[in-house]
Design a protein around this motif. Structure first.
Motif, PDB file in Angstrom:
ATOM      1  N   ALA A 149      56.029 125.856  56.012  1.00 49.77           N
ATOM      2  CA  ALA A 149      56.443 125.304  54.719  1.00 49.77           C
ATOM      3  C   ALA A 149      55.457 125.697  53.618  1.00 49.77           C
ATOM      4  O   ALA A 149      55.859 126.025  52.496  1.00 49.77           O
ATOM      5  N   THR A 150      54.173 125.668  53.948  1.00 43.21           N
ATOM      6  CA  THR A 150      53.156 126.045  52.967  1.00 43.21           C
ATOM      7  C   THR A 150      53.272 127.513  52.595  1.00 43.21           C
ATOM      8  O   THR A 150      53.172 127.887  51.415  1.00 43.21           O
ATOM      9  N   LEU A 151      53.488 128.354  53.605  1.00 44.41           N
ATOM     10  CA  LEU A 151      53.632 129.785  53.339  1.00 44.41           C
ATOM     11  C   LEU A 151      54.852 130.055  52.468  1.00 44.41           C
ATOM     12  O   LEU A 151      54.799 130.856  51.524  1.00 44.41           O
ATOM     13  N   LEU A 152      55.954 129.372  52.752  1.00 48.85           N
ATOM     14  CA  LEU A 152      57.155 129.525  51.922  1.00 48.85           C
ATOM     15  C   LEU A 152      56.887 129.074  50.486  1.00 48.85           C
ATOM     16  O   LEU A 152      57.387 129.689  49.536  1.00 48.85           O
ATOM     17  N   LEU A 153      56.091 128.017  50.324  1.00 51.76           N
ATOM     18  CA  LEU A 153      55.759 127.531  48.984  1.00 51.76           C
ATOM     19  C   LEU A 153      55.005 128.603  48.202  1.00 51.76           C
ATOM     20  O   LEU A 153      55.294 128.858  47.021  1.00 51.76           O
ATOM     21  N   VAL A 154      54.046 129.238  48.856  1.00 51.46           N
ATOM     22  CA  VAL A 154      53.267 130.293  48.198  1.00 51.46           C
ATOM     23  C   VAL A 154      54.144 131.480  47.835  1.00 51.46           C
ATOM     24  O   VAL A 154      54.002 132.085  46.764  1.00 51.46           O
ATOM     25  N   LEU A 155      55.092 131.809  48.714  1.00 48.57           N
ATOM     26  CA  LEU A 155      55.938 132.980  48.499  1.00 48.57           C
ATOM     27  C   LEU A 155      57.069 132.731  47.505  1.00 48.57           C
ATOM     28  O   LEU A 155      57.476 133.639  46.769  1.00 48.57           O
ATOM     29  N   LEU A 156      57.586 131.504  47.473  1.00 47.94           N
ATOM     30  CA  LEU A 156      58.756 131.212  46.639  1.00 47.94           C
ATOM     31  C   LEU A 156      58.405 130.690  45.253  1.00 47.94           C
ATOM     32  O   LEU A 156      59.231 130.771  44.336  1.00 47.94           O
ATOM     33  N   THR A 157      57.199 130.141  45.088  1.00 52.65           N
ATOM     34  CA  THR A 157      56.807 129.629  43.767  1.00 52.65           C
ATOM     35  C   THR A 157      56.855 130.716  42.692  1.00 52.65           C
ATOM     36  O   THR A 157      57.373 130.474  41.588  1.00 52.65           O
ATOM     37  N   PRO A 158      56.316 131.931  42.952  1.00 51.88           N
ATOM     38  CA  PRO A 158      56.433 132.985  41.935  1.00 51.88           C
ATOM     39  C   PRO A 158      57.880 133.281  41.554  1.00 51.88           C
ATOM     40  O   PRO A 158      58.181 133.532  40.377  1.00 51.88           O
ATOM     41  N   LEU A 159      58.784 133.256  42.537  1.00 48.32           N
ATOM     42  CA  LEU A 159      60.196 133.501  42.234  1.00 48.32           C
ATOM     43  C   LEU A 159      60.759 132.404  41.342  1.00 48.32           C
ATOM     44  O   LEU A 159      61.495 132.684  40.379  1.00 48.32           O
ATOM     45  N   LEU A 217      51.509 141.551  54.638  1.00 48.25           N
ATOM     46  CA  LEU A 217      52.316 140.346  54.460  1.00 48.25           C
ATOM     47  C   LEU A 217      53.271 140.170  55.639  1.00 48.25           C
ATOM     48  O   LEU A 217      53.481 139.048  56.118  1.00 48.25           O
ATOM     49  N   ALA A 218      53.819 141.286  56.132  1.00 48.53           N
ATOM     50  CA  ALA A 218      54.718 141.223  57.290  1.00 48.53           C
ATOM     51  C   ALA A 218      53.992 140.695  58.520  1.00 48.53           C
ATOM     52  O   ALA A 218      54.573 139.951  59.326  1.00 48.53           O
ATOM     53  N   ALA A 219      52.722 141.061  58.674  1.00 44.94           N
ATOM     54  CA  ALA A 219      51.950 140.573  59.817  1.00 44.94           C
ATOM     55  C   ALA A 219      51.782 139.054  59.758  1.00 44.94           C
ATOM     56  O   ALA A 219      51.893 138.363  60.780  1.00 44.94           O
ATOM     57  N   ILE A 220      51.548 138.522  58.554  1.00 46.63           N
ATOM     58  CA  ILE A 220      51.400 137.077  58.385  1.00 46.63           C
ATOM     59  C   ILE A 220      52.742 136.366  58.593  1.00 46.63           C
ATOM     60  O   ILE A 220      52.843 135.378  59.323  1.00 46.63           O
ATOM     61  N   VAL A 221      53.782 136.884  57.940  1.00 45.47           N
ATOM     62  CA  VAL A 221      55.107 136.277  58.054  1.00 45.47           C
ATOM     63  C   VAL A 221      55.590 136.307  59.503  1.00 45.47           C
ATOM     64  O   VAL A 221      56.144 135.324  60.015  1.00 45.47           O
ATOM     65  N   GLY A 222      55.366 137.427  60.184  1.00 40.74           N
ATOM     66  CA  GLY A 222      55.787 137.544  61.581  1.00 40.74           C
ATOM     67  C   GLY A 222      55.088 136.549  62.485  1.00 40.74           C
ATOM     68  O   GLY A 222      55.707 135.948  63.376  1.00 40.74           O
ATOM     69  N   ALA A 223      53.765 136.347  62.235  1.00 39.39           N
ATOM     70  CA  ALA A 223      52.997 135.420  63.062  1.00 39.39           C
ATOM     71  C   ALA A 223      53.412 133.970  62.813  1.00 39.39           C
ATOM     72  O   ALA A 223      53.542 133.175  63.755  1.00 39.39           O
ATOM     73  N   VAL A 224      53.640 133.613  61.560  1.00 35.95           N
ATOM     74  CA  VAL A 224      53.966 132.227  61.220  1.00 35.95           C
ATOM     75  C   VAL A 224      55.386 131.858  61.640  1.00 35.95           C
ATOM     76  O   VAL A 224      55.633 130.778  62.197  1.00 35.95           O
TER      77      VAL A 224
END
Length: 427
Positions: A5-15, A138-145
């Motif tokens: 959820a935190t990672l999504l917040l960081v990624l979606l806030t700019p959008l 970024l893909a490495a982080i997203v894939g792991a999470v």
């Protein structure tokens, strides 16, 4: 669940910010933020653009292999940001004199090149390569999470990274940097407090490890110049409201970035499990809150991706492309990035190749700034030949690629310029 959820917040806030601020966006807003970035926005943009994942990986891995090389990178890149502050008035004035706020357009305009495509292409290759590295990380982080295979993680990362840039452009990039840099600085402070300052006392900190002295020479000769030769830093200076704002912003940002680079070196040199850079920072987070490190690295990537891509679009705005066409171009560039990321291998090799290639920009930039009638052919030939040769040399010997590429580029520029001027004098 909390980590994702935190990672999504960081990624979606700019959008979300980009969508909210996209109403009545003009072409000038999209490519230049209409030259009205504030001092705080400029500082945040500088920090975000110069503390990308490539910086973390390069300083961390080089420090592990050779403390002397890692420390040298931190010192010289900080010096480069101070150099940006020093030359900011000259760059700011020259950009306005040529009515060209992007590095590609400035070189083309100063050399009298009507169609800047042959200038744009080699510059784009270098910065698209840097963007590829960011998307892969970024893909490495997203894939792991999210427990995703690499191909799916790469597709999702490219989509998330590109969408807010497509929507908001350079305006969104500058307005979201404050949010992203606040995360970066906060987590770096937490990492500093997490350090035990236990270093290997028996290690030879002057040892070059697997590298050669020529690499160290190249670092001190060229890394201080690399920030000013980067398309994102050039555009920040050129689009600042005034030379004073640009100079102050780079002086303040140099202090912040220098502190971050120092912490990365200390994290790399601390004794303990020598895992990858992300895992080392995860282990430094208080209370086992490993997700904080993921959030920081995601913010690093998002804040640098946009500033690498958008300056490449400025050239097409000068050619009269509509806002819709510019957005389609940004989407296309990210599609190329995702495709290349599927084929590329070692991330560190990509980082080194991209940094090495920056040195070949110098002859054309100096010619544009210093010569009265610089040769158009000199700029095109030195850039194209320099980038191709440096990328090829980086696969053979990373130690000497930057120096060899620069010498070839400088010799090409000087020879072609001399031939063209001599020919012109005989007509």
């Amino acid at each position: 669940m909390f980590e994702s959820a935190t990672l999504l917040l960081v990624l979606l806030t700019p959008l979300a910010i980009a969508i909210l601020r996209s109403r009545r966006t003009t072409v000038a807003d999209f490519v230049l933020n209409s030259n009205r970035s504030s001092l705080l926005q400029t500082i945040a943009s500088i920090v975000g653009g110069n503390v990308g994942i490539g910086t973390f990986i390069a300083i961390f891995l080089f420090s592990n292999a050779s403390p002397l090389i890692g420390i040298s990178l931190a010192v010289t890149y900080t010096a480069g940001l101070l150099l940006c502050a020093l030359v900011a008035p000259r760059v700011h004035r020259a950009s306005r004199d040529n009515d060209a706020f992007g590095l590609v357009d400035f070189i083309a305009s100063a050399h009298g090149i009507g169609n800047p495509a042959l200038i744009w292409l080699p510059v784009a290759v270098v910065f698209m390569l840097r963007t590829v590295v960011q998307v892969m990380a970024l893909a490495a982080i997203v894939g792991a999470v999210f427990q995703l295979p690499f191909v799916q993680a790469l597709g999702l990362s490219a989509l998330l990274a590109s969408t807010y840039v497509v929507v908001g452009g350079y305006k969104a990039a500058t307005e979201t940097d404050i949010f992203q840099v606040a995360i970066i600085v906060t987590v770096m402070v937490l990492a500093l407090f997490g350090l035990t300052f236990e270093f290997d006392r028996e290690r030879d900190y002057l040892d070059l490890g697997p590298y050669k002295p020529i690499l160290l020479l190249g670092i001190f000769l060229f890394i201080p110049l690399s920030p000013i030769l980067a398309v994102d830093n050039w555009q920040r200076i050129a689009t600042a409201p005034s030379p004073l704002v640009a100079r102050r912003a780079y002086m303040i940002a140099a202090l912040i970035c220098g502190a971050i680079y120092t912490i990365i070196v200390m994290v790399a040199l601390q004794t303990g499990p020598a895992t990858d850079v992300l895992e080392r920072f995860r282990n430094l987070m208080p209370g086992g809150q490993r997700w904080l490190a993921d959030a920081m690295f995601a913010a690093c990537i998002m804040s640098s991706i946009d500033t690498f891509v958008m300056p490449l679009v400025t050239t097409f705005a000068r050619k009269g492309l509509s806002l819709r066409s510019l957005r389609a171009l940004v989407a296309g560039l990210f599609l190329v990035v995702a495709t290349v990321a599927l084929a590329i291998g070692d991330i560190l090799s990509g980082i080194i190749a991209a940094f090495n290639s920056l040195t070949v920009f110098l002859p054309a930039v100096l010619g544009a700034l210093l010569l009265r009638k610089p040769s158009p052919r000199a700029a095109v030939s030195s850039l194209c030949l320099g980038v191709v040769s440096t990328l090829l040399l980086s696969t053979v010997d990373i130690n000497s690629a930057a120096l060899a590429g620069f010498l070839l580029s400088a010799a090409t520029y000087g020879l072609v310029h001399w031939v063209d001027r001599r020919r012109a004098s005989l007509i």
